[in-house]
Each structure stands twice: as C-alpha cells, then as structure tokens.
Design a protein around this motif. Sequence first.
Motif, mmCIF file in Angstrom:
data_model
loop_
_atom_site.group_PDB
_atom_site.id
_atom_site.type_symbol
_atom_site.label_atom_id
_atom_site.label_comp_id
_atom_site.label_asym_id
_atom_site.label_seq_id
_atom_site.Cartn_x
_atom_site.Cartn_y
_atom_site.Cartn_z
ATOM 1 N N ILE A 215 25.399 -7.570 39.433
ATOM 2 C CA ILE A 215 24.008 -7.144 39.568
ATOM 3 C C ILE A 215 23.311 -8.069 40.557
ATOM 4 N N THR A 216 22.629 -7.494 41.517
ATOM 5 C CA THR A 216 21.932 -8.288 42.529
ATOM 6 C C THR A 216 20.459 -8.497 42.206
ATOM 7 N N ASN A 217 19.834 -7.566 41.483
ATOM 8 C CA ASN A 217 18.411 -7.712 41.191
ATOM 9 C C ASN A 217 18.028 -6.784 40.042
ATOM 10 N N ILE A 218 17.127 -7.268 39.204
ATOM 11 C CA ILE A 218 16.537 -6.464 38.123
ATOM 12 C C ILE A 218 15.028 -6.631 38.195
ATOM 13 N N TRP A 219 14.328 -5.523 38.296
ATOM 14 C CA TRP A 219 12.867 -5.530 38.403
ATOM 15 C C TRP A 219 12.311 -4.753 37.218
ATOM 16 N N GLN A 220 11.500 -5.418 36.387
ATOM 17 C CA GLN A 220 10.983 -4.801 35.167
ATOM 18 C C GLN A 220 9.476 -4.961 35.120
ATOM 19 N N SER A 221 8.787 -3.918 34.719
ATOM 20 C CA SER A 221 7.332 -3.952 34.557
ATOM 21 C C SER A 221 6.950 -3.157 33.325
#
Length: 258
Positions: A215-221
């Motif tokens: 996994i290179t990036n996880i963006w959570q909002s």
Amino acid sequence: MAQSTFDRRRINGPEESFPPVFDAVKEHAKIWSARRDRGVADIRPIFLQPGLISQANGSAYIETEKTKLACAVYGPRQSKSTTYSEKGRLNVEVKFAPFSCIRRRAPLRDAEDRSLAVAIHQSIVSSVRLELFPKSTIDVFITIIENDGIEGCIASGSIAASTALADAGIEMLGLVVSCPAVVLEDEIRLDPTEQEASASDGTVIVACMPALSSITNIWQSGRMSADNALKCMEMCQDRCTDIHSVIAQSLSNNDKTT
C-alpha cells in the motif's frame, strides 16, 4: 458629515428571517436509488487511453462516467536548482477546468487543487525510482475535465499519473492503482459519486501496488469505526487487482499500436 448606512437603491429585507428547511428524507432516498446499474461492491466502467498527448513524454486519459481527466508527464529533465541532489524530484500539479464543476471555477489554483496534488503525489512517489535520476525533475500535470467527487478525482488521478509515467518509460517499481469507498448508514460502497460522498459518514481512498502487494497511501476523512475502515481497505484492495489488469492491458495495447 457621516454618510448614512441606509442604501436607498436596495430593497431591505425583513427584520426577522429564517433559513429554508429542505426535506432530507426525499434527498436521501434519491441518493440511495442512484445505484440501480451496479452493486455496492462494483466500480464504474473505466476507459483508459495512454499516449494521447503527443507533445509530452508520457500521457494518459481516463474516464469513469462523470469523472474525466487528462495527465501529461514531462521529464526527466535537469533540475533548475543549483544544489546537487542524489535523488530526483517528482512534482505533481492538479488543475480544474473552468467547466469541470457545477459552479464555474476560477483559473487560479486554490487550496483544493493543492490538496489533490498532495494526495496524488503521496500515492505515486514511492513507486518511482527517483534514485536513478539524480539532479533531475519529473513533472506531472493533471487537468480535471469533469468532476464527480473529490474521491473519484484522487483515485482516477493516481491511476492516470501512474499510467502516464509508465508510458513515458520511467523506471518504476510497479503500477499504482487507487480505489475509494464510503460508509453510508453502515453500508460500504465502492467508487462513490459526488452525491454519495457528500451524504456519507466517512470516506477512504486506498492506493496500492498490487504487483508487490504493498500500500502506498491511505486517505481517510469523516467518521467511521475501525471495523468499517478495515472493511473498506479490504474491499478497495480486492478491486484494485481488477483495475491493475485494466491498466496493464491498456499499456500493452498502446505498445502494439505504436
């Protein structure tokens, strides 16, 4: 003599006013009934075409129904800075077309453009072998032609940027694939539209390299439980494997035609 604050050319409103109350139930039902053509775990059809911009070293155009964007890669070229750097530099710039949103956007860059550029940069930077390009820069320019949600723009932008880098012949560890998900009343939906994302409790965008299982990036909002967040990431990773085959097939077809 002080001027009066009363403007005779304007029609003064009432002293007491109340905001309008909209029927939230009907709007919510409209959002839920918007997914009749695909299931909650399905994504929109992807059209991906590399090599459309002849002036760039690499390019890609991606379309997923109402989300359309084009990506161009220039470089690697010599860095303008005088200081020597052992690793190259990857620059990502995102711009919205004035007609891409419901409200016409100004041509100047704003905070939303920069936040999208940062998210896409974090998704693809670990896949590029920048150590092979000392004192060099690679510029990635993304133009959003039609916008159907920020989550879809980040995911499609990451896919288009990785495809354009591969089309430019830049050394990479693997192709980066991204997929968003939302939690809507304890139901997880992949590849949400703008209406679904605005009505959701929380969103997750996963960027990964399926060939390396990393996994290179996880963006959570937004707000969601830990269990829902893990389920979103698992569903996104499963769907990223299918998207990876679409990218590989499009690059293979483009090599055969050229």
